[in-house]
Design a protein around this motif. Structure first.
Motif, PDB file in Angstrom:
ATOM      1  N   UNK A 557       0.828  -1.207   0.000  1.00  0.00           N
ATOM      2  CA  UNK A 557       0.000   0.000   0.000  1.00  0.00           C
ATOM      3  C   UNK A 557       0.862   1.256   0.000  1.00  0.00           C
ATOM      4  N   UNK A 558       1.928   1.246   0.801  1.00  0.00           N
ATOM      5  CA  UNK A 558       2.812   2.414   0.855  1.00  0.00           C
ATOM      6  C   UNK A 558       3.470   2.661  -0.498  1.00  0.00           C
ATOM      7  N   UNK A 584       1.046  -3.077 -12.121  1.00  0.00           N
ATOM      8  CA  UNK A 584       2.404  -2.786 -12.564  1.00  0.00           C
ATOM      9  C   UNK A 584       3.256  -2.232 -11.421  1.00  0.00           C
ATOM     10  N   UNK A 585       2.662  -1.381 -10.590  1.00  0.00           N
ATOM     11  CA  UNK A 585       3.400  -0.796  -9.465  1.00  0.00           C
ATOM     12  C   UNK A 585       3.820  -1.868  -8.470  1.00  0.00           C
ATOM     13  N   UNK A 586       2.920  -2.794  -8.164  1.00  0.00           N
ATOM     14  CA  UNK A 586       3.237  -3.838  -7.196  1.00  0.00           C
ATOM     15  C   UNK A 586       4.260  -4.828  -7.759  1.00  0.00           C
ATOM     16  N   UNK A 587       4.196  -5.084  -9.057  1.00  0.00           N
ATOM     17  CA  UNK A 587       5.198  -5.951  -9.684  1.00  0.00           C
ATOM     18  C   UNK A 587       6.576  -5.304  -9.631  1.00  0.00           C
ATOM     19  N   UNK A 588       6.622  -3.996  -9.758  1.00  0.00           N
ATOM     20  CA  UNK A 588       7.888  -3.268  -9.758  1.00  0.00           C
ATOM     21  C   UNK A 588       8.667  -3.475  -8.469  1.00  0.00           C
ATOM     22  N   UNK A 589       7.964  -3.574  -7.341  1.00  0.00           N
ATOM     23  CA  UNK A 589       8.655  -3.740  -6.065  1.00  0.00           C
ATOM     24  C   UNK A 589       8.616  -5.190  -5.582  1.00  0.00           C
ATOM     25  N   UNK A 590       8.053  -6.078  -6.400  1.00  0.00           N
ATOM     26  CA  UNK A 590       8.025  -7.491  -6.044  1.00  0.00           C
ATOM     27  C   UNK A 590       7.020  -7.846  -4.977  1.00  0.00           C
ATOM     28  N   UNK A 591       5.936  -7.071  -4.872  1.00  0.00           N
ATOM     29  CA  UNK A 591       4.902  -7.335  -3.873  1.00  0.00           C
ATOM     30  C   UNK A 591       3.570  -7.631  -4.546  1.00  0.00           C
ATOM     31  N   UNK A 592       3.641  -8.397  -5.626  1.00  0.00           N
ATOM     32  CA  UNK A 592       2.441  -8.732  -6.400  1.00  0.00           C
ATOM     33  C   UNK A 592       1.999 -10.171  -6.177  1.00  0.00           C
ATOM     34  N   UNK A 593       2.288 -10.718  -5.008  1.00  0.00           N
ATOM     35  CA  UNK A 593       1.859 -12.075  -4.664  1.00  0.00           C
ATOM     36  C   UNK A 593       0.330 -12.088  -4.502  1.00  0.00           C
ATOM     37  N   UNK A 594      -0.403 -12.896  -5.295  1.00  0.00           N
ATOM     38  CA  UNK A 594      -1.877 -12.870  -5.263  1.00  0.00           C
ATOM     39  C   UNK A 594      -2.474 -13.213  -3.905  1.00  0.00           C
ATOM     40  N   UNK A 595      -1.783 -14.043  -3.131  1.00  0.00           N
ATOM     41  CA  UNK A 595      -2.345 -14.422  -1.829  1.00  0.00           C
ATOM     42  C   UNK A 595      -2.108 -13.359  -0.760  1.00  0.00           C
ATOM     43  N   UNK A 597      -2.749  -9.642  -0.863  1.00  0.00           N
ATOM     44  CA  UNK A 597      -3.190  -8.399  -1.515  1.00  0.00           C
ATOM     45  C   UNK A 597      -2.756  -7.173  -0.722  1.00  0.00           C
ATOM     46  N   UNK A 598      -2.628  -6.064  -1.425  1.00  0.00           N
ATOM     47  CA  UNK A 598      -2.276  -4.820  -0.768  1.00  0.00           C
ATOM     48  C   UNK A 598      -3.317  -4.458   0.296  1.00  0.00           C
ATOM     49  N   UNK A 599      -2.850  -3.841   1.371  1.00  0.00           N
ATOM     50  CA  UNK A 599      -3.748  -3.506   2.481  1.00  0.00           C
ATOM     51  C   UNK A 599      -4.889  -2.601   2.020  1.00  0.00           C
ATOM     52  N   UNK A 600      -4.621  -1.749   1.050  1.00  0.00           N
ATOM     53  CA  UNK A 600      -5.662  -0.912   0.445  1.00  0.00           C
ATOM     54  C   UNK A 600      -5.441  -0.878  -1.055  1.00  0.00           C
ATOM     55  N   UNK A 601      -6.503  -1.103  -1.820  1.00  0.00           N
ATOM     56  CA  UNK A 601      -6.445  -0.846  -3.250  1.00  0.00           C
ATOM     57  C   UNK A 601      -6.910   0.588  -3.504  1.00  0.00           C
ATOM     58  N   UNK A 602      -6.615   1.067  -4.687  1.00  0.00           N
ATOM     59  CA  UNK A 602      -6.767   2.494  -4.962  1.00  0.00           C
ATOM     60  C   UNK A 602      -8.166   3.028  -4.694  1.00  0.00           C
ATOM     61  N   UNK A 603      -9.204   2.319  -5.124  1.00  0.00           N
ATOM     62  CA  UNK A 603     -10.553   2.878  -5.027  1.00  0.00           C
ATOM     63  C   UNK A 603     -11.106   2.894  -3.602  1.00  0.00           C
ATOM     64  N   UNK A 615       0.853  10.602  -0.595  1.00  0.00           N
ATOM     65  CA  UNK A 615       2.315  10.504  -0.659  1.00  0.00           C
ATOM     66  C   UNK A 615       2.930  10.384   0.728  1.00  0.00           C
ATOM     67  N   UNK A 616       2.110  10.038   1.727  1.00  0.00           N
ATOM     68  CA  UNK A 616       2.600   9.970   3.094  1.00  0.00           C
ATOM     69  C   UNK A 616       2.224   8.711   3.837  1.00  0.00           C
ATOM     70  N   UNK A 617       1.687   7.689   3.122  1.00  0.00           N
ATOM     71  CA  UNK A 617       1.316   6.470   3.826  1.00  0.00           C
ATOM     72  C   UNK A 617       2.547   5.723   4.330  1.00  0.00           C
ATOM     73  N   UNK A 618       3.712   6.027   3.767  1.00  0.00           N
ATOM     74  CA  UNK A 618       4.971   5.459   4.257  1.00  0.00           C
ATOM     75  C   UNK A 618       5.224   5.849   5.714  1.00  0.00           C
ATOM     76  N   UNK A 619       4.501   6.867   6.208  1.00  0.00           N
ATOM     77  CA  UNK A 619       4.781   7.445   7.524  1.00  0.00           C
ATOM     78  C   UNK A 619       4.770   6.412   8.636  1.00  0.00           C
TER      79      UNK A 619
END
Length: 686
Positions: A557-558, A584-595, A597-603, A615-619
């Motif tokens: 998510x970050x 594509x973004x999740x594949x770029x950092x290698x966190x695209x494992x289907x099992x 999922x990101x803690x939050x999807x965009x919508x 731009x601050x969820x990394x906080x």
């Protein structure tokens, strides 16, 4: 002649600490109060800029800090309700108000005459006899107005104002869409058998949620803000788990009236354009330049450093879960995302002999609050909490507590709004109804909101361990808001850098399993027996368990937040498919494992598209470096003690935003934070 209608928002509150008199406030009072407050604030600013005398701290910065008191009070009263009890009428007001608030804010932040006066004081800082807080106020006000666009020419300011107005409308729409679709997608079951595995209290809550929807005799599982759901760890039927996770992941992306896909794309485009207008290559560059991180490159470097080890740990965890499926299921199947939590609990039980669902009888909400959360604060800081049932609030579920300092001095008010409801946005948060300021003579009133499912009448509220963690976390924010002692309201409470604000709240989580605290609150609500010592030891031993999953879903998510907000205007305009961009973004950092999922999807990523974390969820992970290092300090310096608590309060919590946060940390710790404790905590040090 008709007498004017009394508006309680336009008169000083008769209640202690300036608590808004919600018993007298009606929705129809808000917009007229905002209109008066806007005009009053504008007149106060005009009086500053019309002053013919040379700018000084006393005739510019101090009246600026005194200005807007009515607008501040009305805004805090309204936006507290807008997030926690947003009826259809309140939502309609919010939609009308969003562009008005944006326009007013821009009129102040972009005021050239005010900017020039502050700049004049700033240019002569070394000549003036100012306190450290006053110097910082001058610097921060000038920096913030510069970043807002006060130095732009009139044409650029006009476009900036248009962008801000449109963005305020879009973020309001995003939040409204999400709340509506979350309610619409509550998963309805016909029988209790479909929900096998839920505790009696959870089942009664689902029955009550269905009854409130006119579905007597059925069961409705309402959705949480994040992708997963607490019930996924205990529901036996795989189809029930699949339905809940599918509903969660579908929110605001179904092509209906609540679909926010285009809203997301437009927000990203406009934020990128605004950043370029202000001289930054991206919205992420704009945001991080005024945070402790300093740049998006520093953020991405940390996220990449952690992502690889986290992903590898998640793969090891997945393999262990698949073995459980293969060994225990009559017809084994490939592990799916909706299976992870359920089989994780099986592994936890096998490896640590812990059933987290079975711990709930030891976490009765009232006991956790009084004998856990409040008790830790009493031991560390000497606080006393006295419930004030006589004070009204915006909803019957809200409870008020007067907070007294160790010498009996009134410190402020703490409000707790524990339960979920259809009018409350998801997640958990803290906000201030009244901010502390010596200049204005105000004491703090802070609110904690959670979304705990409310059981049927007469049944106890039994919390999950995650609920307990959330309550301690949000109370850490509350302490920050209660303790900060500043002169100027600009620095009150949690008004610090976004990537520092989560630090105090995360530190407060350490007391959950601290022996003296845990023994005081973890008592079986029926038998009175303490949580067995061997269970406590196994809980501590399992602290790094499943951290591959938890770290990966958070980092995903970050990273997604950074990916959206690293786009230039042309790159943002080229994005046509939200789901494809996300993948594509999740594949770029290698966190695209289907099992996993990101803690939050965009919508449904409310933090970044309708909250203050763009731009601050990394906080959270950035602040956790400080948090983990601070836990080490407490372990080395007496643990739960007044000496440790008083030092943390005086040097960190008490300074609010009146001091550079990293300077405050060095003052407390004696050095900069080290990352090793964080890596160890999350099992990333191997």
């Amino acid at each position: 002649m008709t007498a004017p209608v009394f508006n309680p928002l336009l008169a000083p509150s008769p209640l202690p600490y300036g608590l808004p008199d919600y018993a007298a406030i009606e929705p129809g009072h808000y917009l007229p109060a905002f209109e008066r407050a806007f005009a009053e604030h504008r007149a106060e600013i005009d009086a500053i800029t019309a002053n013919p005398d040379a700018p000084t701290f006393e005739n510019t910065l101090e009246p600026l800090e005194r200005s807007g008191a009515l607008l501040d009070a009305v805004s805090r009263a309204f936006y507290t309700v807008n997030s926690a009890h947003a009826t259809a009428e309140i939502q309609e007001i919010d939609e009308q108000l969003a562009p008005l608030m944006s326009a007013h804010s821009d009129a102040i932040e972009l005021d050239a005459a005010l900017y020039a006066r502050i700049g004049s004081v700033r240019d002569r800082l070394d000549e003036l006899d100012l306190t450290a807080e006053q110097r910082r106020l001058v610097e921060r006000r000038h920096t913030e107005m510069t970043r807002a666009g006060a130095a732009l020419d009139d044409t650029a300011k006009e476009r900036l104002t248009e962008l801000n107005a449109r963005l305020s409308t879009l973020t309001t729409r995003f939040e409204k869409n999400l709340l509506a679709d979350t309610n619409d997608l509550a998963v309805v079951f016909d029988s209790a058998e479909e929900l096998e595995g839920l505790a009696p209290g959870e089942l009664s809550a689902a029955a009550e949620a269905a009854r409130e929807r006119g579905l007597d005799g059925r069961y409705a599982v309402t959705l949480t803000l994040f992708t997963g759901h607490p019930h996924l760890s205990s529901l036996v039927r795989r189809d029930a788990r699949e339905r809940i996770l599918a509903a969660s992941r579908a929110r605001a992306s179904r092509g209906n009236a609540n679909d926010s896909s285009e809203v997301v794309r437009e927000i990203v485009r406009l934020r990128a354009e605004r950043a370029a207008l202000l001289g930054y290559p991206s919205h992420a560059a704009y945001v991080t330049s005024d945070e402790t991180a300093g740049s998006p490159e520093a953020v991405r470097a940390l996220l990449r450093r952690l992502a690889g080890p986290a992903a590898r740990n998640a793969q090891r965890e997945k393999a262990a879960l698949q073995r459980i499926v293969d060994e225990t299921e009559p017809e084994p199947f490939p592990l799916a995302a909706h299976d992870w939590a359920f089989y994780t609990e099986k592994v936890r039980q096998a490896e640590y002999d812990i059933d987290t669902a079975a711990l709930r009888p030891w976490f009765e909400a009232e006991r956790v609050l009084r004998d856990g959360v409040f008790h830790a604060a009493q031991e560390l800081y000497g606080l006393d909490f006295r419930e004030r049932a006589d004070l009204p609030s915006y909803h019957p579920d809200v409870r008020a507590f007067e907070v007294l300092d160790s010498d009996g001095t009134p410190l402020g008010l703490y409000l707790l709004d524990l339960y979920t409801r259809d009018t409350k946005r998801g997640g958990a948060w803290m906000n201030s109804l009244v901010a502390q300021s010596a200049l204005r003579g105000t004491k703090p009133v802070v609110v904690n909101n959670l979304n705990v499912v409310k059981p049927a009448a007469g049944e106890p509220t039994l919390l999950t361990l995650d609920n307990v963690t959330t309550l301690f976390h949000e109370f850490g924010h509350a302490l920050h808001g209660l303790f900060a002692r500043v002169t100027y309201p600009h620095f009150a409470g949690t008004a610090v850098h976004r990537d520092f604000v989560e630090f105090p709240s995360q530190v407060n989580e350490m007391w959950i399993l601290w022996p003296e605290v845990l023994a005081n609150y973890a008592v079986h609500h029926e038998t009175g027996e303490p949580l067995p010592a061997d269970v406590v030891e196994r809980l501590r031993a399992s602290e790094t368990f499943n951290q591959g999953f938890e770290t990966s879903e958070y980092l995903a998510a970050a990273w997604l937040d950074q990916a959206w907000h690293a786009l230039s205007p042309s790159e943002a305009a080229a994005v046509t498919d939200v789901a494809a961009f996300e993948a594509a973004a999740l594949a770029d950092i290698g966190l695209d494992e289907p099992t996993v999922p990101t803690r939050y999807s965009s919508t449904y990523f409310q933090h970044i598209f309708a909250g203050g974390y763009s731009a601050g969820y990394y906080s959270y992970i950035w602040a956790e470096v400080l948090d983990a290092d601070t836990v080490e300090w407490f372990r080395e310096n007496g643990g739960l003690s007044r000496a440790g608590g008083d030092r943390f309060r005086a040097r960190l919590l008490g300074v609010g935003g009146a001091k550079d946060p990293l300077e405050a940390y060095r003052d407390f710790r004696g050095r900069d934070a080290e990352i090793a404790p964080l890596l160890k905590r999350r099992g990333l040090d191997a």
